[in-house]
Scaffold this motif. Structure first.
Motif, PDB file in Angstrom:
ATOM      1  N   ILE A   1      27.118  41.219 -26.087  1.00 40.88           N
ATOM      2  CA  ILE A   1      27.283  40.149 -25.089  1.00 40.88           C
ATOM      3  C   ILE A   1      25.969  39.947 -24.337  1.00 40.88           C
ATOM      4  O   ILE A   1      25.559  38.816 -24.049  1.00 40.88           O
ATOM      5  N   GLY A   2      25.279  41.047 -24.062  1.00 45.65           N
ATOM      6  CA  GLY A   2      23.964  40.971 -23.400  1.00 45.65           C
ATOM      7  C   GLY A   2      22.981  40.159 -24.227  1.00 45.65           C
ATOM      8  O   GLY A   2      22.209  39.368 -23.682  1.00 45.65           O
ATOM      9  N   ARG A   3      23.018  40.331 -25.555  1.00 47.48           N
ATOM     10  CA  ARG A   3      22.098  39.550 -26.405  1.00 47.48           C
ATOM     11  C   ARG A   3      22.420  38.057 -26.305  1.00 47.48           C
ATOM     12  O   ARG A   3      21.517  37.218 -26.231  1.00 47.48           O
ATOM     13  N   HIS A   4      23.716  37.718 -26.286  1.00 46.71           N
ATOM     14  CA  HIS A   4      24.079  36.298 -26.120  1.00 46.71           C
ATOM     15  C   HIS A   4      23.623  35.779 -24.751  1.00 46.71           C
ATOM     16  O   HIS A   4      23.211  34.624 -24.618  1.00 46.71           O
ATOM     17  N   LEU A   5      23.706  36.646 -23.746  1.00 43.18           N
ATOM     18  CA  LEU A   5      23.256  36.254 -22.401  1.00 43.18           C
ATOM     19  C   LEU A   5      21.745  35.982 -22.421  1.00 43.18           C
ATOM     20  O   LEU A   5      21.270  34.984 -21.850  1.00 43.18           O
TER      21      LEU A   5
END
Ligand SMILES: [Zn+2]
Length: 406
Positions: free
Chosen positions: A321-325
């Motif tokens: 999710i952090g990578r998508h953020l």
């Protein structure tokens, strides 16, 4: 809609005075403590004008003398600071599962911070308006009971807001064509203060710009976290709104067309990958067993407990999710070259696990070196940024130089 960016355009002498008053107030806010002579020297207004404006501002308790003096070439100068304590405003954030209310005075003191869990997304707009009006009325009573005047209420909504304060669409709330400002004024029986409505991300960005960890940074982007995801942009010190006030709708930008299906019908939208409902569904697949989630706070606490305990699957999902953020932030950074990107809402409690991956992804996807100078940080205002921004917006008429009604 709101007047933070609408500074008065001088057309006659009264308007000139309003504009000059705004200049003096802004100077004192930024440079206090400062003297009348400092104001005149640094704003270019003549001394007599400054003296007259300051006298009026002291009379209305918008500015006060500190009693401190500073010696300049043998002559003592009385120092001025903002007062503003008699005037307060209310900001209220409307989200899928809660209402958050902040009251603040013009001096920047936070007077109230209230959260009320409310299943807005599964309630009718009529019921929600009633709840919002109840909460606002209770807060106004508390503030006026303390001897302050409430100047305005600004409500932040995760959706499109038009110039009349109506909400054509707020998907996260399940709203279509709700005349929110008009309904609220009616529910509050035409209160003596202003009632305005704005997009939640715009208000959160305004709060970041005024009170956040990057306060005063003139090019700043704030990404809200909630069931919906939106962007508020401060560009050259002003909220960037676009032609019809609808800028910042990043929630349905598709990052991965083969990704999870979004409520809008497309695949891999920002909201379907990063939105609060999507995050909870992904990390806690069992939550849906008990029916629709109406309060996400306990679910976020469960995710944090799993992450703190080092649960490998939770940590891997949060990094994803952090990578998508970081990917989302890179789009904003490439487009706008801000000095700071702050993330709010549910991204704040999850920041320790999201931000390391997000920063790496951001750096990899931005063409300029060092992400174009942009820092990616969690909001220091936590879950109250939108509501605080609402209070800031409601106080903006004073800061634009208009005196409060007697
Ligand atoms: Zn979508």
């Amino acid at each position: 809609m709101i007047s933070v960016h609408n500074e008065p355009q001088p057309t006659d002498l009264g308007d000139v005075r309003v504009a000059n008053r705004a200049v003096v107030l802004r100077h004192v806010r930024v440079h206090a403590p400062c003297s009348r002579a400092d104001i005149a020297a640094q704003t270019g207004l003549n001394k007599a004008t400054v003296s007259s404006l300051v006298g009026e501002l002291i009379d209305r308790r918008l500015v006060r003398e500190t009693g401190l003096t500073e010696n300049r070439i043998g002559r003592p100068a009385t120092m001025l600071v903002l007062d503003g304590e008699p005037y307060a405003a209310l900001g209220l954030a409307l989200a899928a599962d809660e209402l958050v209310l902040v009251a603040a005075d013009l001096a920047g003191n936070r007077l109230l911070t209230w959260r009320r869990a409310l299943p807005v997304a599964v309630s009718s707009p009529t019921d929600t308006v009633r709840s919002v009006a109840d909460l606002a009325r209770r807060a106004a009573t508390r503030i006026t009971g303390g001897g302050r005047t409430v100047l305005g209420l600004t409500v932040g909504v995760p959706g499109l807001v038009d110039a009349t304060g109506a909400v054509p669409l707020a998907a996260a709330l399940g709203w279509h064509d709700v005349p929110l400002a008009a309904d609220l004024r009616a529910a509050l029986q035409d209160p003596p203060h202003t009632v305005t409505v704005d997009n939640d991300a715009n208000l959160a960005a305004l709060a970041e710009y005024r009170h956040g960890g990057h306060a005063g940074v003139p090019d700043l982007v704030h990404l809200t976290g909630g069931v919906g995801v939106g962007v508020g942009v401060i560009s050259a010190g002003r909220v960037l709104r676009g032609g019809r006030g609808l800028a910042g709708e990043i929630g349905h930008l598709s990052l991965d067309p083969s990704g999870p299906r979004c409520t809008c019908g497309r695949g891999g939208c920002v909201e379907a990958l990063l939105g609060l409902a999507a995050v909870v569904r992904r990390l806690l697949p069992d939550t849906a067993d008990d029916g629709p989630v109406t309060d996400y706070l306990p679910e976020l606490d469960r995710i944090r407990a799993l992450a703190r305990g080092g649960d490998p699957q939770t940590l891997a999902e949060l990094a994803g999710i952090g990578r998508h953020l970081g990917h989302t932030a890179s789009v904003l950074v490439n487009l706008l070259n801000p000095e700071a990107v702050t993330v709010g809402g549910h991204f704040v409690p999850l920041a320790p696990w999201l931000l390391p991956a997000a920063r790496t992804e951001l750096a990899a996807r931005v063409l300029a070196p060092q992400a174009g100078g942009a820092r990616l940080d969690a909001s220091t205002l936590g879950a109250t940024a939108t509501a605080l921004g609402g209070a800031v917006a409601a106080l903006a008429t004073i800061e634009s130089g208009r005196l409060p009604a007697r």
